[in-house]
Design a protein around this motif. Structure first.
Motif, PDB file in Angstrom:
ATOM      1  N   ALA A  15       0.810  -1.215   0.000  1.00 25.17           N
ATOM      2  CA  ALA A  15       0.000   0.000   0.000  1.00 25.17           C
ATOM      3  C   ALA A  15       0.848   1.271   0.000  1.00 25.17           C
ATOM      4  N   ILE A  23      -0.451   5.097  -1.005  1.00 25.41           N
ATOM      5  CA  ILE A  23      -0.720   6.003   0.109  1.00 25.41           C
ATOM      6  C   ILE A  23       0.412   7.005   0.315  1.00 25.41           C
ATOM      7  N   CYS A  36      -4.571   1.052   2.907  1.00 25.45           N
ATOM      8  CA  CYS A  36      -4.485   2.507   2.749  1.00 25.45           C
ATOM      9  C   CYS A  36      -5.329   3.218   3.812  1.00 25.45           C
ATOM     10  N   ARG A  53      -3.478  11.250   1.347  1.00 28.68           N
ATOM     11  CA  ARG A  53      -4.037   9.997   1.850  1.00 28.68           C
ATOM     12  C   ARG A  53      -5.558  10.009   1.792  1.00 28.68           C
TER      13      ARG A  53
END
Length: 347
Positions: free
Chosen positions: A210, A214, A259, A303
């Protein structure tokens, strides 16, 4: 001030006297030297008590050595040549880094998958479990939304509770690096190898895959990959995982969950030395603080956008909240910059 390379009598007996000693840059948690033993280069690393709010030097030394020895199965890390546990000193294989390339991401993803595939249930006691986000992280994230006066959809609290359950590392035994950031990946003639296993753990490899979407949440050098590019690199990871394990990725886990887990962690906005100190999400409405060349609000905006774009049905209302919260941050602080892309890698 120069620090003398800490090679005790036992290491001198087995390796010889160190020559051509050079102190290298390192984190506050360690001292690192490049040396030569018998004409061969090596790395000497000493774990110190500085810059860590959780574990002492001895525990971190044992953790890194354990992670390195597991990674040597690949090999996707340097070999451990010798150790002095009493002094928290390890002597490691020197890896000759070939330097930056513009196409570094596929090799990074392939090496990350090979790393994650090295361990299984038989290694359950070799390393600590990955530290998952907690209910306190979820509460802090919801408090941030309330402080910024963003309406919270009714189902978000239940979605976050279910997310924490799905992210529980129990029963997952991938070898996690703990900080697989650009700079900790060296491009060698034998492929990408990782260094600095201070936070090695066992868990679900998707929490590190991830990173590509992210924005490398444990790294000073946050960056952004376009969605299609991230998907291509994730496909390299999935194919490598399948080739080395004979299995597809866990259908009960997802990069979207990972994430979201990184999103709600305030400690993922600051370097390790400042984690476990205060609630960093609580700071965001009143203070923007930098780590490297990226600010906390800029990291958070990125994010939020990723979660808004990737949240599927189990996280549908969290995705809606992420979109609204991102909009509020950008409206309140219109000067926030997008994260740089991978081609801007500055090392």
């Amino acid at each position: 001030m120069r620090f003398r390379v800490p090679i005790g009598d036992e290491l001198r007996t087995s390796l010889g006297a160190p020559k051509r000693v050079k102190l290298l840059d390192s984190s506050p948690r360690s001292r690192v030297w490049r040396v030569e033993f018998g004409g061969e280069r090596a790395i000497v690393k000493r774990i110190t008590d500085g810059g860590d709010n959780r574990d002492g030097a001895s525990a971190r030394f044992a953790r890194e050595v354990a992670g390195l020895r597991l990674a040597a199965r690949g090999p996707v890390g340097p070999r451990v040549l010798a150790t002095d546990p009493d002094a928290c000193v390890m002597v490691l294989e020197y890896l000759d880094d070939l330097g930056r390339t513009d196409d570094w991401l596929p090799g990074y993803a392939e090496a990350l998958a090979r790393l994650h595939a090295l361990t299984g249930p038989a290694d359950a006691d070799a390393l600590p479990a990955w530290r998952a986000p907690t209910a306190a992280d979820a509460e802090s994230f919801l408090r941030l939304a309330a402080t910024l006066e963003v309406p919270i959809p009714a189902g978000v609290a239940a979605e976050l509770a279910a997310l924490l359950t799905r992210l529980d590392p129990t029963g997952r035994y991938a070898l996690l690096h703990g900080d697989p950031c650009p700079g900790n990946d060296l491009r060698t003639v034998d492929g990408v190898r990782f260094v600095d296993f201070e936070q090695a753990a066992l868990g679900d490899g998707l929490v590190e895959l991830a990173y590509l979407r992210i924005g490398f949440p444990t790294c000073w050098c946050a960056m952004s990959l376009p969605g299609p590019q991230a998907a291509e690199v994730e496909a390299v990871y999935a194919a490598t995982w399948r080739a080395h394990t004979g299995r597809d990725l866990d259908p009960e886990a997802s990069v979207a969950d990972a994430c979201a887990g990184w999103l709600i962690r305030g400690d993922a906005l600051v370097e390790r030395a400042h984690r476990d100190s205060v609630d960093h999400l609580d700071r965001v409405p009143v203070q923007d603080f930098e780590w490297g060349y990226i600010s906390a609000r800029e990291r958070l905006v990125h994010r939020l956008g990723v979660v808004a774009d990737t949240a599927t049905e189990p996280l549908h209302e969290l995705g809606l909240l992420a979109r609204e919260l991102r909009g509020r941050l950008l409206a309140s602080w219109p000067g926030l910059r997008p994260l740089p892309g991978p081609d801007s890698r500055p090392w």
